[in-house]
Write an enzyme that holds these catalytic residues in place. Structure first.
Site, PDB file in Angstrom:
ATOM      1  N   PRO A  88     -43.306 -53.579 -11.396  1.00 54.12           N
ATOM      2  CA  PRO A  88     -43.163 -54.937 -11.340  1.00 54.12           C
ATOM      3  C   PRO A  88     -44.427 -55.795 -10.810  1.00 54.12           C
ATOM      4  O   PRO A  88     -44.527 -56.941 -10.867  1.00 54.12           O
ATOM      5  CB  PRO A  88     -41.981 -55.106 -10.503  1.00 54.12           C
ATOM      6  N   GLU A 115     -37.570 -46.357  -4.743  1.00 49.74           N
ATOM      7  CA  GLU A 115     -38.085 -47.517  -4.509  1.00 49.74           C
ATOM      8  C   GLU A 115     -39.540 -47.394  -5.024  1.00 49.74           C
ATOM      9  O   GLU A 115     -40.539 -48.370  -4.644  1.00 49.74           O
ATOM     10  CB  GLU A 115     -38.583 -47.448  -2.709  1.00 49.74           C
ATOM     11  N   ARG A 153     -44.470 -51.521 -33.123  1.00 45.67           N
ATOM     12  CA  ARG A 153     -44.277 -52.392 -34.153  1.00 45.67           C
ATOM     13  C   ARG A 153     -45.438 -53.040 -34.739  1.00 45.67           C
ATOM     14  O   ARG A 153     -45.661 -53.645 -35.703  1.00 45.67           O
ATOM     15  CB  ARG A 153     -43.075 -53.543 -33.785  1.00 45.67           C
ATOM     16  N   ASP A 168     -44.922 -63.448 -36.198  1.00 42.60           N
ATOM     17  CA  ASP A 168     -44.030 -63.370 -35.012  1.00 42.60           C
ATOM     18  C   ASP A 168     -44.683 -64.529 -33.897  1.00 42.60           C
ATOM     19  O   ASP A 168     -45.924 -64.661 -33.793  1.00 42.60           O
ATOM     20  CB  ASP A 168     -43.862 -61.968 -34.358  1.00 42.60           C
TER      21      ASP A 168
HETATM   22  N1  SAM Z   1     -40.123 -51.222  -4.629  1.00 45.76           N
HETATM   23  C1  SAM Z   1     -40.600 -51.649  -5.922  1.00 45.76           C
HETATM   24  C2  SAM Z   1     -41.539 -52.844  -5.875  1.00 45.76           C
HETATM   25  O1  SAM Z   1     -40.741 -53.797  -5.164  1.00 45.76           O
HETATM   26  O2  SAM Z   1     -42.366 -53.130  -6.351  1.00 45.76           O
HETATM   27  C3  SAM Z   1     -39.740 -51.492  -6.954  1.00 45.76           C
HETATM   28  C4  SAM Z   1     -38.983 -50.167  -7.412  1.00 45.76           C
HETATM   29  S1  SAM Z   1     -37.883 -50.476  -8.891  1.00 45.76           S
HETATM   30  C5  SAM Z   1     -36.303 -50.456  -8.044  1.00 45.76           C
HETATM   31  C6  SAM Z   1     -37.980 -48.735  -9.459  1.00 45.76           C
HETATM   32  C7  SAM Z   1     -39.073 -48.601 -10.604  1.00 45.76           C
HETATM   33  O3  SAM Z   1     -38.708 -49.515 -11.729  1.00 45.76           O
HETATM   34  C8  SAM Z   1     -40.358 -48.908 -10.413  1.00 45.76           C
HETATM   35  O4  SAM Z   1     -41.096 -47.730  -9.834  1.00 45.76           O
HETATM   36  C9  SAM Z   1     -40.895 -49.332 -11.812  1.00 45.76           C
HETATM   37  O5  SAM Z   1     -41.420 -48.047 -12.328  1.00 45.76           O
HETATM   38  C10 SAM Z   1     -39.493 -49.957 -12.516  1.00 45.76           C
HETATM   39  N2  SAM Z   1     -39.678 -51.407 -12.580  1.00 45.76           N
HETATM   40  C11 SAM Z   1     -38.751 -52.223 -11.970  1.00 45.76           C
HETATM   41  N3  SAM Z   1     -38.956 -53.538 -12.159  1.00 45.76           N
HETATM   42  C12 SAM Z   1     -40.063 -53.425 -13.191  1.00 45.76           C
HETATM   43  C13 SAM Z   1     -40.860 -54.605 -13.934  1.00 45.76           C
HETATM   44  N4  SAM Z   1     -40.564 -55.682 -13.680  1.00 45.76           N
HETATM   45  N5  SAM Z   1     -41.406 -54.100 -14.712  1.00 45.76           N
HETATM   46  C14 SAM Z   1     -42.066 -52.604 -14.919  1.00 45.76           C
HETATM   47  N6  SAM Z   1     -41.541 -51.805 -14.301  1.00 45.76           N
HETATM   48  C15 SAM Z   1     -40.542 -52.153 -13.384  1.00 45.76           C
END
Ligand code: SAM
Length: 248
Positions: A88, A115, A153, A168
């Site tokens: 994220p 996490e 795609r 698209d």
């Molecule tokens: N503690 C992290 C943070 O706040 O940045 C979030 C951890 S999340 C619960 C677990 C995993 O989900 C992350 O390590 C990532 O690989 C994935 N993930 C969660 N949200 C994401 C997003 N918006 N985009 C890409 N990967 C995501």
């Protein structure tokens, strides 16, 4: 294109490998897939690959050694593969980035859980962090599959008609126009006459006008980033006159 996912949940990827456009493209050899589970590199018989965070706090962190071993294993089959961490905190995914990744020979996609992962994986490897939006999901697998689908795609041969991807939303910087199919009448709404006129020039102009109108009303930020053709500028001026309440 060779894609490897580093994941604790390899079975989730059957959603991509076994169905739809991506499944067919896999069968046709347009892309190849392998999943690497970091658990196989755990240094304990239970297969634990996570531990508590230094400094305390909730949740667990994926440990660096098994993740690094998984990355090194992926690198053996794709030495040139671009390493991506779904996060994220990464740059939000968009069409331009998907198109750029579609030109790579190979991708290695790291999926976090809990996490997240030990920071030293990110500081000791060349990693591109990519987000699917400003929200958090429980793991990197769904984000990875979204990224992979968006990329696959765009690979030559994946879509039956290559024009689909070009037309698209976002491909040319605009949202797509509305689409209709049979029946002609549905709930007192009729398919626009122009689409049944057989006049391809008029149809193209109608579609472009609709795409511009939608982009202007829903995503004006896209227009700010786009160099308009003279025809698009003319049509946009006409649309703005029609919808005077939309700020320029
Ligand atoms: N503690 C992290 C943070 O706040 O940045 C979030 C951890 S999340 C619960 C677990 C995993 O989900 C992350 O390590 C990532 O690989 C994935 N993930 C969660 N949200 C994401 C997003 N918006 N985009 C890409 N990967 C995501």
């Amino acid at each position: 294109m060779h894609i490897q996912a580093i994941t604790l949940f390899p079975e989730m990827f059957t959603a991509l490998t076994d169905s739809g456009v991506t499944g067919r493209a896999l069968q046709q050899g347009i892309w190849q897939f392998a999943a690497i589970n970091p658990r196989q590199f755990a240094d304990n018989p239970q297969g634990y690959i996570d531990d508590r965070p230094f400094g305390g706090g909730p949740g667990m962190i994926m440990m660096a050694p098994p993740l690094q071993a998984a990355i090194d294993a992926a690198r053996q089959s794709s030495p040139q593969g671009r390493l991506i961490y779904m996060s994220p905190q990464g740059k939000p995914l968009n069409h331009m980035q998907a198109a750029s990744l579609a030109r790579e020979p190979a991708l290695i996609v790291l999926c976090g859980r809990y996490e997240g992962i030990d920071e030293r994986i990110l500081t000791s490897n060349e990693v591109t962090e990519i987000s699917i939006g400003d929200f958090v999901v429980s793991g990197g697998e769904l984000p990875a599959m979204m990224l992979m689908d968006a990329v696959i795609r765009l690979l030559p041969g994946t879509l039956g008609d290559a024009r689909s991807a070009v037309e698209d939303s976002f491909a040319n910087g605009l949202l797509d126009c509305p689409h209709y199919t049979r029946p002609v009448e549905f709930r007192q709404q009729t398919v626009p006459d122009v689409l049944r006129s057989g006049n391809h020039a008029l149809i193209a102009q109608w579609r472009l006008t609709q795409a511009l109108r939608r982009t202007l009303t829903r995503r004006p930020d896209l227009l700010a980033d786009r160099r308009l053709t003279p025809e698009e500028s003319r049509l946009l001026q006409y649309i703005r006159q029609e919808e005077r309440d939309i700020p320029l």
